[in-house]
Design an enzyme around this catalytic site. Sequence first.
Site, PDB file in Angstrom:
ATOM      1  N   GLU A   1       0.663  -0.756  -0.028  1.00 32.26           N
ATOM      2  CA  GLU A   1       0.320   0.081  -0.277  1.00 32.26           C
ATOM      3  C   GLU A   1       0.637   1.363  -0.390  1.00 32.26           C
ATOM      4  O   GLU A   1       0.497   2.317   0.722  1.00 32.26           O
ATOM      5  CB  GLU A   1      -0.692   0.104   1.303  1.00 32.26           C
ATOM      6  CG  GLU A   1      -1.573  -1.092   1.583  1.00 32.26           C
ATOM      7  CD  GLU A   1      -2.575  -1.354   2.173  1.00 32.26           C
ATOM      8  OE1 GLU A   1      -3.863  -1.605   2.000  1.00 32.26           O
ATOM      9  OE2 GLU A   1      -2.309  -0.942   3.305  1.00 32.26           O
TER      10      GLU A   1
ATOM     11  N   CYS B   1     -10.657   0.149   7.302  1.00 32.36           N
ATOM     12  CA  CYS B   1      -9.718   1.524   7.859  1.00 32.36           C
ATOM     13  C   CYS B   1     -10.260   2.828   7.287  1.00 32.36           C
ATOM     14  O   CYS B   1     -11.037   3.726   7.838  1.00 32.36           O
ATOM     15  CB  CYS B   1      -8.599   1.221   7.668  1.00 32.36           C
ATOM     16  SG  CYS B   1      -7.948   1.324   6.364  1.00 32.36           S
TER      17      CYS B   1
END
Length: 636
Positions: free
Chosen positions: A304, A388
Amino acid sequence: MADGASGPIVDTTASPCARLRPLPVAAVRPTDEFWAPRIARNRVATIPSQLAQCKATGRVDNFRRASGKIGGEFQGIYFNDSDVYKWAEAAAWSLATYPDPALEAELDGVVAEIAAAQQPDGYLNTYFMFERAKERFRNLKDMHEIYCAGHLFQAAVAHFRATGKRTLLDVACRLADHLVTQFGPDGRIGACGHEEAEMGLVELFRTTRDARYLDLARRMIEARGQTPAVLGRSPYHQDHAPFAKQRKMTGHAVRHLYLCCGAADVVAETGDAAYLAALDALWHNFTLRQMYITGGAGSRHEGEAFGDDYELPNERAYTETCAAIGSVMWNWRMLLLTGLPQYADVLELALYNAVLPGLSLDGTRYFYENPLADRGGHRRQEWFGCACCPPNVARLLASLPGYLYSIADEGVYVHLYASSEAALTLPTGDTVRLREETDYPWNGEITIHIDEAPDREITLFLRVPFWADEAESQLFLNGDDATNFLTGEPGAYRAVRRLWRAGDIVRLVLPMPVECIESHPHVTSNRGRVALQRGPLVYCIEQADNPNGDAWDLALTDDSTFSTERLEIAGHSVIALRTDGLVRNANAWADALYAPYAPENSEDFSPATLTAIPYYAWANREAGPMQVWIPVVSDQ
């Protein structure tokens, strides 16, 4: 609101080294047709559905298990506590703008479960309970313990500022005290592999004035890049160099952006020049080498992560929604520190084009990744195992009223344009009340009514965005031309200083032509292509609006001109762009993957009408190809 309550980022009585001061969330009420419905939908659809998901997936039950109310196993990923904390922060900021007894009761119930799970020594993390208690703080690099604590701190500050209740704030302070014993001057050097607590600790300091929390935030930033290594000297964890020496955004995108937020908070309190120099260098590396046209951050799925300079692929762009939120928060902090307009410009770019795509138009489905090209397979989800992004979007939208304006000794700054009502108290104690009317982002005409002003000269600072044509922008004061105030370059604040009277009216007119934007030649995936931008919005071509061919086969010409029209998407009105363009002839590559090179020209295409929509609105209808960067075919 509690006495001394403040806005979403910085307490108005604190931050001695900051240039600007934010407003309480409750001081501003959006009334426009763009943000006001989204903030209201966040309250009535997004926040309730997220609480239902937190309950259904065991996130709330994890706290009940930790307090001994129920048995069973821990449910989900080890950092699931953070999703509940982000939900609580979203609910709290929503209450600041829209008092809602039912939502407040729900929030009180969740806060009670959190408080009941706290241990006698202040420790609180529902994963490290019972059989895992001996593992506490053994793996700071991977296990997100301190990260979860940071989200609790931010939720607690929001809850206190919005409601005046200390129930969650007291829990947060006890946990922060426990962290001080573990990692303060008398403890060991430590930092979390996922930054977040640095921001939360500074917020606790601003709320409680307990200097130990500010000191701990700084100690955790200082722990990075030291010998012996705290996090393995990993660039993924931003442990490759001391923060003050970092000059390139690297590793996990959300983590580095959050680290920059925490460092900016420390600068606001201490004036640390080395940190500020690092932040400036990192910001320029990000915006000049690693930021997508949408303001998105993070090009690699692996880790990421940020990639190399100019590594900005479209179809496989990661551009996590949380990273866009991190960029908004970082740019907001830099704006408050300096008052410089480039930070407001990037904040606005990311907000409209990198955060908003992460949420469906009905407020109940989410993107984790936000590619800039797709064949139709990427669709929003109701929730994720690693969830998230959804509550992160909710807390940002709920706190958004606090981002529209800020104050300084000289007067009032207008950062984001939206119809709204604001009651502002200047540092001098003077009161300013204003009403803003605009159809922004669809229209660049902004009218500000002064309803109350002090009996002395103050300045109204109006942002002229980087995309605005300075020569064609206009300013009017009580109907008279005041364009002489608009001298200089776009991407600046224009200062109108005078003795204001109730009834004064300021009108700013920003033209919004369609701009064809090209990227640096080293961004190889965009060579020969342009992106369309009108005002603050980046556009894309989606299959649903272009039935005359595959959306990936559509092209513009050198002389394409654009018109605008209203379009309904999933019940929401947007301004779409229309132009005469081209569509690649269907049989041109029917039987070949490769062929001898020949310059592509208009003979390989047929005439077609192209329709482009705001990028944030894509994937709200039937699936199909989409692209932001559109080929340009020469007529020659």
